[in-house]
Design an enzyme around this catalytic site. Structure first.
Site, PDB file in Angstrom:
ATOM      1  N   HIS A 152     -20.383  40.457 -15.860  1.00 21.12           N
ATOM      2  CA  HIS A 152     -21.910  40.713 -15.152  1.00 21.12           C
ATOM      3  C   HIS A 152     -22.560  39.602 -15.292  1.00 21.12           C
ATOM      4  CE1 HIS A 152     -25.301  43.348 -14.253  1.00 21.12           C
ATOM      5  NE2 HIS A 152     -25.884  42.231 -14.635  1.00 21.12           N
ATOM      6  N   GLU A 153     -22.821  38.804 -16.451  1.00 18.99           N
ATOM      7  CA  GLU A 153     -23.764  37.625 -16.349  1.00 18.99           C
ATOM      8  C   GLU A 153     -23.072  36.392 -15.555  1.00 18.99           C
ATOM      9  OE1 GLU A 153     -26.722  37.665 -17.435  1.00 18.99           O
ATOM     10  OE2 GLU A 153     -26.463  39.998 -18.320  1.00 18.99           O
ATOM     11  N   ASP A 158     -31.359  45.150 -13.393  1.00 20.13           N
ATOM     12  CA  ASP A 158     -31.494  44.006 -12.545  1.00 20.13           C
ATOM     13  C   ASP A 158     -32.374  43.849 -11.478  1.00 20.13           C
ATOM     14  OD1 ASP A 158     -29.529  42.779 -14.278  1.00 20.13           O
ATOM     15  OD2 ASP A 158     -27.691  43.144 -13.098  1.00 20.13           O
ATOM     16  N   HIS A 218     -24.002  36.873 -11.979  1.00 17.28           N
ATOM     17  CA  HIS A 218     -25.395  36.240 -11.490  1.00 17.28           C
ATOM     18  C   HIS A 218     -25.423  34.724 -11.301  1.00 17.28           C
ATOM     19  CE1 HIS A 218     -27.660  39.714 -12.500  1.00 17.28           C
ATOM     20  NE2 HIS A 218     -27.142  39.985 -13.600  1.00 17.28           N
TER      21      HIS A 218
END
Length: 120
Positions: free
Chosen positions: A44-45, A120, A48
């Site tokens: 997930h990170e 988010d 980004h």
């Protein structure tokens, strides 16, 4: 404060970095995180970060961590702030894409989106 706790005579850049991370993300949680959960947070990170890296309007990545914090986050990406006071529509769209990059990465690599992407 962190330097004093470690009986240091001087404050180093590492102390400032640790202090800012603590303020932005909260205290580090000491709970056990499963390997699957850590992988999901890392994907997930990273989503980004990768999307932000390739978009012209994305802010430069300063730090990425998958260390759980007290403010409810299991990890976070920290970016350098934009120095411009005005942003174009294209820059705003790139920022939205960067924010959604975590959800997209989860869907693409894990085949599902978790509740970790709720804010988010």
């Amino acid at each position: 404060i962190l330097a004093a706790r470690k009986n240091r005579k001087f404050v180093s850049s590492e102390h400032f970095e640790a202090a800012s991370e603590r303020i932005l993300g909260g205290l580090e949680k000491k709970r056990m995180v499963s390997e699957e959960e850590r992988k999901t947070v890392a994907v997930h990170e990273s989503g980004h970060a990768v999307v932000s890296w390739f978009l012209e309007g994305g802010n430069p990545l300063l730090k990425l961590t998958i260390i759980p914090r007290s403010k409810g986050s299991l990890g976070f990406a920290q970016y350098l702030p934009n120095e411009n006071s005005l942003e174009t529509k294209e820059e705003l769209m790139d920022k939205i894409c960067s924010i959604l990059g975590g959800r997209c990465a989860e869907q693409h690599f894990n085949g599902r989106v978790t509740t970790g992407a709720y804010d988010d």
